[in-house]
Design a protein around this motif. Structure first.
Motif: not given
Lengths: 187, 134
Positions: A116-129
């Motif tokens: 239940d603590t998995d609830s929330g807003l997830y961000w995935c940041r992808v850095d490119f060269r």
């Protein structure tokens, strides 16, 4: 200091050759999953536009975690290590429950089993060269099915099976359950 | 006598889970209002305890428009973005100079700072900037 060399691959204001707005920030639809099951959270890891640029770093983090420690990271900055061979680092509370599949598009962070603590807003940041950073967000809502329903009388005593009341008297009953989100339980 | 081998990453995870904030933003300055045409400074300051800096990035609603990565050569890089007239020669670390502003400069700005490996701890803050016609 020469500064203009590094915008060659991304020399526009976010609009591609066809006039379409490119997505550097992508909000994926909310996912609702039942406690104990599994979920796949998407992350756009392809460079925007026609770019064949390479990914240098991917970070997954929780929007509500003020410590800022990522839950998952893949560091592919070394020129000798392509993204597919780079090591995956997973935070302790996701260890054994998380796997980021970068062979698919969009890439998918699979969480199983959900707590239940998995609830929330997830961000995935992808850095490119060279290309500008891409961010994918997805809201995860964990649904907790109702646990047993408890019926209490006016004094708070739990009623099990049969309750006796005088005919003609006022009866007040209270219904209790634990669930997320709250839903009406009818009897 | 017991010996435990703990990788630096696991040690840091233990610290992070007990809420020791090695990286934190100390100031994020974005002027709340600007007269159209005027230049503007955006500042973002942070504190790193035992970690090194990996990146400082500035974003608006169209995406990233500036980054500072100490390991890159040069460390500062900008991206063309509508409303962003960034003077890279005056900008460094989290301090960004927009030499002029137009109506498209109006919006939400976000500074994001990341520590180096193994933690990659990342903190961010958003501020609004309003551009007014004089």
């Amino acid at each position: 200091m020469i500064s203009t060399n590094y915008i060659l691959l991304d020399n526009f204001d976010g609009i591609d050759g066809n006039g379409k707005q490119l997505d550097f920030i992508k909000a994926f639809p909310e996912q609702q999953v039942v406690l104990g099951s599994s979920v796949s959270l998407p992350c756009e890891i392809t460079a925007p536009g026609m770019s064949t640029d390479s990914v240098t770093l991917i970070l997954w983090y929780r929007g509500d975690d003020i410590s800022g420690a990522p839950i998952y990271s893949i560091d592919a900055r070394s020129r000798n290590t392509p993204l597919e061979s780079a090591k995956h680092f997973i935070a302790d509370d996701y260890e054994g429950r998380a796997n980021f599949d970068i062979t698919v598009r969009p890439a998918l962070l699979k969480l199983s089993p959900i707590v239940d603590t998995d609830s929330g807003l997830y961000w995935c940041r992808v850095d490119f060269r060279w290309t500008r950073t891409t961010i994918s967000t997805v809201l995860l809502s964990v649904v907790v099915p109702p646990k047993r329903v408890i019926i209490r009388d006016a004094t708070g005593i739990e009623l099990k099976s049969i309750a006796v009341f005088d005919e003609g008297s006022d009866v007040r009953l209270f219904c209790e359950s634990i669930a997320e989100p709250i839903r009406l339980v009818k009897e | 006598m017991y010996a435990f081998l703990v990788s630096p990453r696991r040690l840091f995870s233990l610290c992070a889970s007990t809420r020791v904030l090695a990286l934190r933003l100390t100031r994020v300055d974005v002027p709340s209002s600007v007269i159209m045409g005027d230049p503007v400074w955006l500042n973002c300051s942070y504190e790193l305890e035992n970690d090194e800096l990996y990146s400082i990035k500035w974003y608006n609603s169209n995406g990233e428009f500036y980054r500072w990565v100490p390991k890159d050569m040069p460390p500062g890089q900008k991206y063309e973005s509508r409303g962003i007239h960034l003077d890279l020669t005056k900008s460094s670390f989290g301090n960004v100079f927009l030499s002029m502003t137009d109506l498209h400069t109006d919006g939400t700005y976000r500074c994001e700072v990341s520590a180096e490996a193994p933690s990659f701890q990342t903190v961010k803050r958003e501020k609004e900037l309003r551009v007014y016609n004089d």
